[in-house]
Design a protein around this motif. Structure first.
Motif, PDB file in Angstrom:
ATOM      1  N   GLN A   1      26.048  47.887  45.605  1.00 54.28           N
ATOM      2  CA  GLN A   1      26.387  49.083  44.839  1.00 54.28           C
ATOM      3  C   GLN A   1      27.889  49.315  44.816  1.00 54.28           C
ATOM      4  OE1 GLN A   1      24.459  52.679  46.235  1.00 54.28           O
ATOM      5  NE2 GLN A   1      25.982  53.987  45.258  1.00 54.28           N
ATOM      6  N   ILE A   2      28.523  49.188  45.959  1.00 52.54           N
ATOM      7  CA  ILE A   2      29.969  49.405  46.057  1.00 52.54           C
ATOM      8  C   ILE A   2      30.725  48.332  45.277  1.00 52.54           C
ATOM      9  CG2 ILE A   2      31.939  49.444  47.636  1.00 52.54           C
ATOM     10  CD1 ILE A   2      29.982  50.574  49.763  1.00 52.54           C
ATOM     11  N   ILE A   3      30.321  47.079  45.460  1.00 57.05           N
ATOM     12  CA  ILE A   3      31.012  45.972  44.796  1.00 57.05           C
ATOM     13  C   ILE A   3      30.813  46.036  43.282  1.00 57.05           C
ATOM     14  CG2 ILE A   3      31.129  43.463  44.540  1.00 57.05           C
ATOM     15  CD1 ILE A   3      32.395  44.632  47.102  1.00 57.05           C
ATOM     16  N   ASP A   4      29.613  46.364  42.848  1.00 53.76           N
ATOM     17  CA  ASP A   4      29.351  46.459  41.403  1.00 53.76           C
ATOM     18  C   ASP A   4      30.213  47.544  40.765  1.00 53.76           C
ATOM     19  OD1 ASP A   4      27.528  44.433  41.526  1.00 53.76           O
ATOM     20  OD2 ASP A   4      25.731  45.708  41.379  1.00 53.76           O
ATOM     21  N   VAL A   5      30.337  48.679  41.446  1.00 52.15           N
ATOM     22  CA  VAL A   5      31.188  49.767  40.929  1.00 52.15           C
ATOM     23  C   VAL A   5      32.636  49.297  40.856  1.00 52.15           C
ATOM     24  CG1 VAL A   5      32.208  52.007  41.500  1.00 52.15           C
ATOM     25  CG2 VAL A   5      29.732  51.682  41.663  1.00 52.15           C
ATOM     26  N   ALA A   6      33.092  48.635  41.925  1.00 56.71           N
ATOM     27  CA  ALA A   6      34.482  48.166  41.957  1.00 56.71           C
ATOM     28  C   ALA A   6      34.741  47.135  40.865  1.00 56.71           C
ATOM     29  CB  ALA A   6      34.793  47.568  43.329  1.00 56.71           C
ATOM     30  N   ILE A   7      33.813  46.206  40.673  1.00 56.07           N
ATOM     31  CA  ILE A   7      33.965  45.196  39.619  1.00 56.07           C
ATOM     32  C   ILE A   7      34.072  45.867  38.260  1.00 56.07           C
ATOM     33  CG2 ILE A   7      32.750  43.376  38.338  1.00 56.07           C
ATOM     34  CD1 ILE A   7      31.736  42.318  41.020  1.00 56.07           C
TER      35      ILE A   7
ATOM     36  N   SER B   1      37.344  45.780  35.901  1.00 48.68           N
ATOM     37  CA  SER B   1      37.172  45.106  34.611  1.00 48.68           C
ATOM     38  C   SER B   1      37.594  46.003  33.455  1.00 48.68           C
ATOM     39  CB  SER B   1      35.708  44.677  34.422  1.00 48.68           C
ATOM     40  OG  SER B   1      34.862  45.801  34.253  1.00 48.68           O
ATOM     41  N   GLN B   2      37.687  47.306  33.725  1.00 47.43           N
ATOM     42  CA  GLN B   2      38.083  48.258  32.685  1.00 47.43           C
ATOM     43  C   GLN B   2      39.580  48.549  32.703  1.00 47.43           C
ATOM     44  OE1 GLN B   2      35.837  49.306  30.418  1.00 47.43           O
ATOM     45  NE2 GLN B   2      34.301  48.084  31.509  1.00 47.43           N
TER      46      GLN B   2
ATOM     47  N   ILE C   1      37.782  39.080  44.129  1.00 49.20           N
ATOM     48  CA  ILE C   1      38.283  37.825  43.558  1.00 49.20           C
ATOM     49  C   ILE C   1      37.684  36.637  44.292  1.00 49.20           C
ATOM     50  CG2 ILE C   1      40.321  36.402  43.107  1.00 49.20           C
ATOM     51  CD1 ILE C   1      40.062  38.918  41.346  1.00 49.20           C
ATOM     52  N   LEU C   2      37.540  36.742  45.609  1.00 52.69           N
ATOM     53  CA  LEU C   2      36.935  35.656  46.386  1.00 52.69           C
ATOM     54  C   LEU C   2      35.462  35.467  46.014  1.00 52.69           C
ATOM     55  CD1 LEU C   2      38.492  36.241  49.933  1.00 52.69           C
ATOM     56  CD2 LEU C   2      39.033  34.423  48.305  1.00 52.69           C
ATOM     57  N   ILE C   3      34.762  36.559  45.757  1.00 58.75           N
ATOM     58  CA  ILE C   3      33.369  36.474  45.315  1.00 58.75           C
ATOM     59  C   ILE C   3      33.296  35.743  43.978  1.00 58.75           C
ATOM     60  CG2 ILE C   3      31.422  37.819  44.425  1.00 58.75           C
ATOM     61  CD1 ILE C   3      32.077  39.965  46.497  1.00 58.75           C
TER      62      ILE C   3
ATOM     63  N   PHE D   1      32.547  39.312  35.080  1.00 62.29           N
ATOM     64  CA  PHE D   1      33.658  38.616  35.718  1.00 62.29           C
ATOM     65  C   PHE D   1      34.730  38.266  34.693  1.00 62.29           C
ATOM     66  CE2 PHE D   1      30.768  36.799  39.312  1.00 62.29           C
ATOM     67  CZ  PHE D   1      30.705  38.060  39.874  1.00 62.29           C
ATOM     68  N   GLU D   2      34.288  37.956  33.478  1.00 63.83           N
ATOM     69  CA  GLU D   2      35.241  37.626  32.426  1.00 63.83           C
ATOM     70  C   GLU D   2      36.127  38.826  32.105  1.00 63.83           C
ATOM     71  OE1 GLU D   2      35.364  36.264  27.719  1.00 63.83           O
ATOM     72  OE2 GLU D   2      33.463  36.332  28.786  1.00 63.83           O
ATOM     73  N   LYS D   3      35.524  39.989  32.022  1.00 70.15           N
ATOM     74  CA  LYS D   3      36.296  41.203  31.743  1.00 70.15           C
ATOM     75  C   LYS D   3      37.327  41.445  32.845  1.00 70.15           C
ATOM     76  CE  LYS D   3      32.730  43.655  29.091  1.00 70.15           C
ATOM     77  NZ  LYS D   3      31.822  44.838  29.084  1.00 70.15           N
ATOM     78  N   LEU D   4      36.900  41.251  34.096  1.00 76.23           N
ATOM     79  CA  LEU D   4      37.819  41.458  35.212  1.00 76.23           C
ATOM     80  C   LEU D   4      38.958  40.444  35.159  1.00 76.23           C
ATOM     81  CD1 LEU D   4      36.843  42.404  38.812  1.00 76.23           C
ATOM     82  CD2 LEU D   4      38.600  40.683  38.427  1.00 76.23           C
ATOM     83  N   ALA D   5      38.614  39.186  34.809  1.00 78.59           N
ATOM     84  CA  ALA D   5      39.639  38.142  34.708  1.00 78.59           C
ATOM     85  C   ALA D   5      40.652  38.485  33.626  1.00 78.59           C
ATOM     86  CB  ALA D   5      38.992  36.788  34.421  1.00 78.59           C
TER      87      ALA D   5
END
Length: 202
Positions: free
Chosen positions: A16-22, A26-27, A64-66, A107-111
């Motif tokens: 939950q925490i990681i998904d929110v952070a991603i 990404s935004q 990023i490591l994930i 992940f693409e959006k974050l990249a």
């Protein structure tokens, strides 16, 4: 890396925490993301955030490591393929990157946002940890052994050149483009390989 208190959480709470952070990263770029938004959407107290991570950079590095770990699952077959030629393996490496980008839109959006602020990436990781030169060296040596690449080349120099060439061109091909990261990778791959293989001599 996260503190042990983070790993003591249930896998569902970690996710939950990681998904929110991603989603947040990404935004917006790293500098634009606010810890207050993350803890609000993840429904955790501010004090808990610092029980889990040192700071925003610590969380970002973990994400990023994930992503890199997930990406390597796509890249590994191309890196270990024994039967294909050097250029086919190189093409496979770029193709795997495109497939990863296409299959992991979050992940693409974050990249994409990461590319807008590479300074923070180099600050967190340094340049060596992001260097693919060693992988290219291994591929080049196999190409020399197979007789498809000249034996008189400076492998370390060529490997470093390929790393710099691909890193910069992939980044520049996307900057200002309306294409997705996957499309940009595919479009640039052919030009890079043709340049490496044939050069510019008539």
């Amino acid at each position: 890396m996260p503190k042990q208190t983070f790993f003591n959480l249930t896998s569902e709470k970690q996710k939950q925490i990681i998904d929110v952070a991603i989603n947040e990263f990404s935004q917006s770029t790293f500098n634009e993301v606010k810890i207050s938004d993350i803890i609000s959407k993840a429904k955790i107290p501010r004090s808990s955030f610092y029980d889990y991570f040192e700071d925003k950079k610590d969380l970002y590095k973990y994400i990023i490591l994930i992503i890199r770990e997930e990406k390597m699952k796509y890249m590994e077959p191309a890196l270990t393929e024994q039967q294909e030629s050097f250029f086919e393996r190189l093409r496979g490496l770029f193709k795997a990157g495109a497939e990863f980008a296409a299959s992991k839109p979050e992940f693409e959006k974050l990249a994409n946002k990461m590319f807008e602020n590479m300074e923070i990436i180099y600050e967190i990781f340094g340049t060596e940890e992001l260097d693919m030169s060693s992988a290219y060296e291994s591929m080049l040596m196999k190409g020399v052994e197979a007789g498809e690449i000249r034996s008189d080349i400076d492998i370390k120099f060529i490997a470093k050149s390929i790393h710099i060439l691909t890193s910069n061109l992939m980044l520049e091909s996307f900057e200002g483009s309306k294409e997705t990261l996957s499309e940009a990778i595919q479009k640039t791959t052919k030009n890079i390989i043709n340049f490496i293989k044939f050069g510019i001599a008539k």
